[in-house]
Design a protein around this motif. Structure first.
Motif: not given
Length: 632
Positions: A25, A145-147, A150-152
């Motif tokens: 992004d 963005k890959t944390c 926070s993302n999974y």
């Protein structure tokens, strides 16, 4: 020159980078700000400074006294205009930040002009700081963005029990890629920092190897073979080298002191170094008569390195002046302005004034703190040759890499403990043939080892241990792998205890110290060779007997065939005569075995039945024999 590398041009690779940034992004405005920030870093290296001599001192109405010393300024040209445009800062503010510095006294504040060298250093320091902060921003953006947290995270609706998402824990797999130990013909400040990091990581690597092996020994129950639950071996400890670098009045402190004092020099740092640290065989610091005023020697774990202290002071002086920070904070580039506007507290300003080596040491300490909390695994990359050719190995070059990577130190640790190991079953299958070959003893050991009762494991352990004790008893009288103390590096601390036993029998494995397994393999080879010689002798005997019988039978068959066919020629005549003689001899031997009276009667009957023929034959055979025959 070539336009492409591995089939791709720079333009094609740039498109790949741009697409990769879009995945995280980084598009539109953020992408443009990132590119502008990199342009600022490059453009700061294009501006030039000039000095026209000594200026005047002017007092201001607000109590600020302007003093122009050296009258240094940025040369107004196209490069300066480009910097102002891409930086988003006016040329006046840029010049005030890079050329002038402020000194505050009890009553007045002076604004002094830097000389060309210090102004250039300020511009370079700003370029490095911008690049460092932009790089950190990029890493933080990618990590965000890959944390996993926070993302999974699992949604509350799907998570059984309704636990809070913040309570979820995720594992971390980190990859640390560092330079190896470096030593060149000329070694400078960069090599010293890299080797400092390698010393730190080598200490962690050594302790990991020691801890892993010790933990295995504890699980196998052989820790009692060690002295007071400590390592029963000697290993290289580079704590003294790290203390000399990081400790009080060490290399970092002495260099920082030289950077703070006015007109500090590289030669002054080297003089302080040898003045405060006594050179001896017990310290990592050493000196040779051939050294120049800028050179000093240091004993690292991988070898001795001679460093050239040229530009040590200027490279280590990486403090960013407050005027430069204020200049960067005025940038219209929100990425740069945001990174420098956060520097408001005294702690943050103090952090910026730290020297480069101090920052490096702090980051290294934080890194080792995180690494120590993990389960480390090590991958050593070895380059077979400098020419990068296939199927070519430069053994000297490979050995240097293994030494610099600390692999040889790890091997030394393993050799001092128990470098060879195998399971009980493999050890018994391989060396049980070395026991004395008495049938009773062999059956007893087989039953004792292969028994399947409740305490079978203990019996196997005791049987194998007693068996190995008998085999390795000669080694207990003669030490293995003795080492001359004079060959040891005096700068390394060695932990030495009583001699290690030749082997240690654990719960599932048996461990051999250096030389013990080689001794057993040599005994086994001698036994196998002797047994092979006996087997070969018996085999050759059987083959020889079979060959002899075959040849004899073939000779008799040929003779019989020739006799039956009446073979012509001299050869056939000889064979018939031999055959005939053999038959006659057989008949005579059979007649001689007859009883005496039967032989007399036979002869008498022949004489009566054929008197004339008998007398004539006796006369032909000899007078004495004929007389006896006639008398009969």
């Amino acid at each position: 020159a070539t336009d492409s590398i591995e089939g791709m041009t720079d333009a094609e690779r740039w498109k790949v980078v741009k697409r990769s940034l879009q995945v995280f992004d980084i598009v539109n405005e953020s992408y443009m700000e990132l590119m502008q920030s990199l342009c600022v870093v490059l453009q700061l290296g294009n501006i030039s400074f000039s000095s026209n001599g000594t200026g005047s001192t002017n007092d201001t109405n607000v109590g600020v006294r302007e003093r122009r010393v050296g009258d240094c300024h940025i040369i107004p040209n196209e490069e300066f205009d480009k910097l102002s445009t891409v930086f988003g800062v006016s040329k006046t503010d840029i010049e005030d930040g890079l050329v002038y510095k402020t000194m505050v006294t009890n009553r007045d504040t002076f604004r002094l002009s830097r000389n060309e060298r210090t102004a250039r250093d300020a511009a370079d320091a700003l370029a490095k700081e911008i690049y460092s902060r932009v790089f950190d921003w990029l890493v933080d953006t990618i990590n965000a963005k890959t944390c996993a947290e926070s993302n999974y995270c699992i949604d509350d609706d799907d998570h059984e029990g309704g636990d809070d998402r913040k309570d979820q824990k995720f594992g971390v797999i980190g990859l640390l890629d560092i330079f190896g130990f470096e030593t060149f013909k000329n070694n400078y400040f960069e090599q010293l920092c890299i080797n400092h990091a390698n010393e730190k990581l080598q200490q962690k690597f050594t302790m990991d190897v020691f801890y892993t092996v010790k933990q295995e020994y504890q699980s196998e129950g052989i820790i009692h073979h060690m002295n007071n639950d400590t390592a029963n071996f000697e290993y290289v400890d580079n704590t003294q080298a790290l203390d000399l670098i990081e400790g009080k009045m060490g290399l970092i402190d002495l260099l920082n002191e030289e950077c703070v004092i006015p007109k500090g020099t590289d030669e002054g740092f080297v003089r302080k170094l040898y003045k405060n640290i006594h050179c001896s065989s017990q310290t990592p610091l050493f000196k040779k008569q051939s050294f120049s005023n800028n050179q000093f020697g240091f004993r690292h774990y991988a070898g001795d390195v001679v460093y050239d202290a040229t530009l040590f002071v200027s490279k280590n002086t990486d403090a960013l002046p407050e005027e430069v920070i204020a200049c960067a904070a005025k940038s219209t580039n929100s990425l740069i302005a945001k990174q420098f506007n956060v520097v408001t507290s005294k702690e943050q300003k103090k952090e910026l004034k730290k020297t480069l080596w101090t920052k490096f040491n702090t980051q290294l300490f934080d890194l080792m703190t995180h690494v120590s909390k993990s389960r480390s695994r090590y991958v050593r990359c070895i380059v077979p040759n400098k020419e990068k050719k296939p199927l070519v190995t430069d053994f000297k070059y490979v050995l240097e890499q293994l030494t610099c990577a600390g692999v040889l130190s790890a091997i030394e640790i393993a050799r001092q403990m128990y470098p060879n190991q195998m399971t009980h079953e493999i050890a018994w299958d391989r060396f049980s043939l070395l026991q004395k070959r008495t049938k009773k003893r062999e059956q007893h050991l087989a039953i004792e080892y292969e028994t399947d009762i409740d305490n079978a494991q203990e019996q196997k352990h005791e049987t194998l241990s007693s068996f190995m004790t008998r085999l390795l008893s000669p080694l207990e009288k003669k030490p293995i792998d003795t080492e001359d103390d004079n060959t040891c590096d005096k700068t390394h601390t060695r932990v030495t205890t009583k001699p290690t036993p030749s082997f240690a029998c654990g719960r599932t494995r048996i461990y051999f110290r250096h030389g013990a397994l080689e001794y057993l393999e040599n005994l086994r080879l001698q036994f196998v060779n002797a047994s092979a010689t006996v087997i070969q002798c018996l085999y050759r005997k059987v083959r020889a007997v079979i060959s002899y019988r075959r040849l004899k039978r073939e000779a008799e068959d040929r003779a019989l065939v020739l006799s039956q066919n009446g073979g012509g020629g001299e050869g056939g005549l000889q064979l018939r005569q031999q055959r005939k003689g053999s038959v006659a001899t057989f008949k005579k031997q059979r007649s001689a075995r007859m009883s005496g009276m039967k032989g007399i009667k036979t002869k008498f009957w022949l004489a009566v039945k054929h008197p004339s023929g008998f007398v004539k034959r006796a006369a032909r055979n000899g007078s004495g024999r004929g007389q006896r025959s006639i008398a009969l």
